[in-house]
Design a protein around this motif. Structure first.
Motif, PDB file in Angstrom:
ATOM      1  N   ILE A  34       0.834  -1.202   0.000  1.00 35.42           N
ATOM      2  CA  ILE A  34       0.000   0.000   0.000  1.00 35.42           C
ATOM      3  C   ILE A  34       0.870   1.253   0.000  1.00 35.42           C
ATOM      4  CG2 ILE A  34      -1.617   1.341   1.425  1.00 35.42           C
ATOM      5  CD1 ILE A  34      -2.946  -1.399   2.123  1.00 35.42           C
ATOM      6  N   ASN A  35       1.938   1.255   0.791  1.00 34.04           N
ATOM      7  CA  ASN A  35       2.839   2.415   0.835  1.00 34.04           C
ATOM      8  C   ASN A  35       3.517   2.656  -0.512  1.00 34.04           C
ATOM      9  OD1 ASN A  35       2.262   3.014   3.498  1.00 34.04           O
ATOM     10  ND2 ASN A  35       3.940   1.795   4.297  1.00 34.04           N
ATOM     11  N   MET A  36       3.987   1.580  -1.148  1.00 31.13           N
ATOM     12  CA  MET A  36       4.642   1.740  -2.446  1.00 31.13           C
ATOM     13  C   MET A  36       3.659   2.285  -3.492  1.00 31.13           C
ATOM     14  SD  MET A  36       6.607  -0.982  -4.883  1.00 31.13           S
ATOM     15  CE  MET A  36       8.171  -0.926  -4.022  1.00 31.13           C
ATOM     16  N   MET A  37       2.452   1.726  -3.507  1.00 27.33           N
ATOM     17  CA  MET A  37       1.442   2.210  -4.450  1.00 27.33           C
ATOM     18  C   MET A  37       1.127   3.682  -4.181  1.00 27.33           C
ATOM     19  SD  MET A  37      -1.094  -1.082  -4.414  1.00 27.33           S
ATOM     20  CE  MET A  37      -2.151  -0.659  -5.780  1.00 27.33           C
ATOM     21  N   ALA A  38       0.977   4.032  -2.917  1.00 27.93           N
ATOM     22  CA  ALA A  38       0.618   5.400  -2.544  1.00 27.93           C
ATOM     23  C   ALA A  38       1.680   6.408  -2.982  1.00 27.93           C
ATOM     24  CB  ALA A  38       0.395   5.491  -1.038  1.00 27.93           C
ATOM     25  N   ARG A  39       2.947   6.053  -2.842  1.00 32.98           N
ATOM     26  CA  ARG A  39       4.023   6.977  -3.257  1.00 32.98           C
ATOM     27  C   ARG A  39       3.927   7.262  -4.760  1.00 32.98           C
ATOM     28  NH1 ARG A  39       7.212   3.616  -0.146  1.00 32.98           N
ATOM     29  NH2 ARG A  39       8.274   2.859  -2.000  1.00 32.98           N
ATOM     30  N   HIS A  40       3.735   6.208  -5.557  1.00 34.82           N
ATOM     31  CA  HIS A  40       3.609   6.391  -7.003  1.00 34.82           C
ATOM     32  C   HIS A  40       2.361   7.212  -7.347  1.00 34.82           C
ATOM     33  CE1 HIS A  40       6.858   3.902  -8.526  1.00 34.82           C
ATOM     34  NE2 HIS A  40       6.558   2.990  -7.623  1.00 34.82           N
ATOM     35  N   TYR A  50      -9.063  16.307  -3.555  1.00 35.48           N
ATOM     36  CA  TYR A  50      -9.636  15.286  -2.690  1.00 35.48           C
ATOM     37  C   TYR A  50      -9.505  13.936  -3.384  1.00 35.48           C
ATOM     38  CZ  TYR A  50     -11.793  19.146  -0.198  1.00 35.48           C
ATOM     39  OH  TYR A  50     -11.997  20.289   0.516  1.00 35.48           O
ATOM     40  N   VAL A  51      -9.326  12.872  -2.602  1.00 32.70           N
ATOM     41  CA  VAL A  51      -9.360  11.519  -3.154  1.00 32.70           C
ATOM     42  C   VAL A  51     -10.483  10.753  -2.469  1.00 32.70           C
ATOM     43  CG1 VAL A  51      -6.963  11.398  -3.930  1.00 32.70           C
ATOM     44  CG2 VAL A  51      -7.509  10.741  -1.584  1.00 32.70           C
ATOM     45  N   ILE A  52     -11.238  10.038  -3.277  1.00 30.01           N
ATOM     46  CA  ILE A  52     -12.365   9.242  -2.789  1.00 30.01           C
ATOM     47  C   ILE A  52     -12.034   7.770  -3.036  1.00 30.01           C
ATOM     48  CG2 ILE A  52     -14.817   8.721  -3.070  1.00 30.01           C
ATOM     49  CD1 ILE A  52     -15.141  11.639  -4.087  1.00 30.01           C
ATOM     50  N   PRO A  53     -11.824   6.998  -1.967  1.00 31.46           N
ATOM     51  CA  PRO A  53     -11.519   5.582  -2.157  1.00 31.46           C
ATOM     52  C   PRO A  53     -12.760   4.815  -2.629  1.00 31.46           C
ATOM     53  CG  PRO A  53     -11.698   6.085   0.185  1.00 31.46           C
ATOM     54  CD  PRO A  53     -11.828   7.389  -0.546  1.00 31.46           C
ATOM     55  N   ALA A  61     -15.020   1.111   1.875  1.00 31.40           N
ATOM     56  CA  ALA A  61     -13.630   1.247   1.418  1.00 31.40           C
ATOM     57  C   ALA A  61     -12.738   0.719   2.537  1.00 31.40           C
ATOM     58  CB  ALA A  61     -13.320   2.702   1.111  1.00 31.40           C
ATOM     59  N   GLU A  62     -11.997  -0.335   2.254  1.00 33.78           N
ATOM     60  CA  GLU A  62     -11.107  -0.910   3.256  1.00 33.78           C
ATOM     61  C   GLU A  62      -9.663  -0.659   2.833  1.00 33.78           C
ATOM     62  OE1 GLU A  62     -12.550  -4.908   3.463  1.00 33.78           O
ATOM     63  OE2 GLU A  62     -14.385  -4.288   4.482  1.00 33.78           O
ATOM     64  N   TYR A  63      -9.090  -1.527   2.007  1.00 34.14           N
ATOM     65  CA  TYR A  63      -7.713  -1.299   1.573  1.00 34.14           C
ATOM     66  C   TYR A  63      -7.607  -0.047   0.713  1.00 34.14           C
ATOM     67  CZ  TYR A  63      -9.018  -3.532  -2.832  1.00 34.14           C
ATOM     68  OH  TYR A  63      -9.624  -3.846  -4.010  1.00 34.14           O
ATOM     69  N   THR A  64      -8.670   0.314   0.008  1.00 30.21           N
ATOM     70  CA  THR A  64      -8.625   1.548  -0.785  1.00 30.21           C
ATOM     71  C   THR A  64      -8.622   2.782   0.120  1.00 30.21           C
ATOM     72  OG1 THR A  64     -11.029   1.427  -1.096  1.00 30.21           O
ATOM     73  CG2 THR A  64      -9.635   0.591  -2.886  1.00 30.21           C
ATOM     74  N   LEU A  65      -9.256   2.685   1.277  1.00 31.27           N
ATOM     75  CA  LEU A  65      -9.204   3.792   2.244  1.00 31.27           C
ATOM     76  C   LEU A  65      -7.797   3.912   2.814  1.00 31.27           C
ATOM     77  CD1 LEU A  65     -10.481   6.033   3.915  1.00 31.27           C
ATOM     78  CD2 LEU A  65     -11.266   4.284   5.539  1.00 31.27           C
ATOM     79  N   ARG A  66      -7.172   2.787   3.128  1.00 31.88           N
ATOM     80  CA  ARG A  66      -5.779   2.834   3.598  1.00 31.88           C
ATOM     81  C   ARG A  66      -4.868   3.422   2.528  1.00 31.88           C
ATOM     82  NH1 ARG A  66      -3.929  -2.710   5.754  1.00 31.88           N
ATOM     83  NH2 ARG A  66      -2.033  -1.500   6.087  1.00 31.88           N
ATOM     84  N   LEU A  67      -5.118   3.049   1.270  1.00 30.28           N
ATOM     85  CA  LEU A  67      -4.346   3.596   0.153  1.00 30.28           C
ATOM     86  C   LEU A  67      -4.545   5.104   0.053  1.00 30.28           C
ATOM     87  CD1 LEU A  67      -2.569   3.145  -2.360  1.00 30.28           C
ATOM     88  CD2 LEU A  67      -4.668   2.579  -3.615  1.00 30.28           C
ATOM     89  N   ALA A  68      -5.783   5.558   0.150  1.00 29.22           N
ATOM     90  CA  ALA A  68      -6.071   6.996   0.080  1.00 29.22           C
ATOM     91  C   ALA A  68      -5.388   7.755   1.225  1.00 29.22           C
ATOM     92  CB  ALA A  68      -7.586   7.231   0.109  1.00 29.22           C
ATOM     93  N   LYS A  69      -5.414   7.188   2.417  1.00 25.58           N
ATOM     94  CA  LYS A  69      -4.770   7.836   3.563  1.00 25.58           C
ATOM     95  C   LYS A  69      -3.258   7.919   3.368  1.00 25.58           C
ATOM     96  CE  LYS A  69      -8.261   6.838   7.044  1.00 25.58           C
ATOM     97  NZ  LYS A  69      -8.597   6.061   8.263  1.00 25.58           N
ATOM     98  N   GLU A  70      -2.657   6.887   2.799  1.00 23.38           N
ATOM     99  CA  GLU A  70      -1.216   6.920   2.532  1.00 23.38           C
ATOM    100  C   GLU A  70      -0.876   7.932   1.436  1.00 23.38           C
ATOM    101  OE1 GLU A  70       1.289   5.607   4.249  1.00 23.38           O
ATOM    102  OE2 GLU A  70      -0.226   4.881   5.640  1.00 23.38           O
ATOM    103  N   ILE A  71      -1.745   8.074   0.456  1.00 22.66           N
ATOM    104  CA  ILE A  71      -1.551   9.114  -0.576  1.00 22.66           C
ATOM    105  C   ILE A  71      -1.554  10.480   0.086  1.00 22.66           C
ATOM    106  CG2 ILE A  71      -2.651  10.266  -2.547  1.00 22.66           C
ATOM    107  CD1 ILE A  71      -3.594   7.430  -3.444  1.00 22.66           C
TER     108      ILE A  71
END
Length: 183
Positions: A34-40, A50-53, A61-71
């Protein structure tokens, strides 16, 4: 629906070494993936948006919410709006294989929530584009999508949305070209 900024897919799901594995790990909640994806993804977004998971098969939104928060952590000018919900359902890829037309049941978490025009829908993979199409309909806005990867074979050959992998956006061939090998 109004015009929007172009959709973005950073990598090819099958064509980029490691992309598929990273997407699977993120779906399982792997923090490193998730961190690697978020950095890219954060590097590909403009500031002050704004980002909407995208809600997962569970309806939230579960893993997509974590992804959005890392972004958002990677770029603090990007804010997260977890405003959408859906019905708990089988995953879209399973339904597609079985030929089942599922009801996503997307709706705003709070009906009166206003979704700003400077928002992006965030997901790890876009295949047929059906999830994004249904989500845009529920929001009532033609928001741009940022996906970590796109399954070009599903976009081109999927039964229902061949030309609409990114409805109204660029064709799957306009994937951002990067010389990055994922590990």
């Amino acid at each position: 629906m109004e015009k929007r900024t172009s959709d973005i897919a950073l990598f090819e799901y099958y064509g980029t070494p490691g992309a598929r594995k990273l997407c699977h790990l993120a779906k399982k909640g792997d923090a490193g993936a998730i961190n690697m994806m978020a950095r890219h993804m954060a590097a590909s977004l403009p500031d002050d948006i704004y980002v909407i998971p995208v809600p997962n098969a569970s309806g939230t939104a579960e893993y997509t919410l974590r992804l959005a928060k890392e972004i958002s952590r990677a770029n603090p000018t990007i804010r997260v709006m977890d405003v959408m919900r859906g019905k708990s359902r089988m995953p879209q890829y399973v339904a597609k294989k079985k030929g089942i037309d599922i009801d996503f049941g997307f709706r705003k978490k709070i009906a009166r929530t206003k979704v700003p025009d400077n928002a992006y829908l965030i997901d790890n993979v876009v295949a047929t584009g059906r999830t994004m199409m249904k989500l845009r309909e529920a929001i009532g806005k033609n928001l741009p999508v940022l996906a970590f990867a796109v399954d070009r074979t599903a976009c081109r050959y999927g039964r229902e949305l061949r030309k609409n992998c990114f409805p109204g956006g660029p064709l799957p061939d306009s994937i951002v070209k990067r010389r990055v090998r994922l590990r």
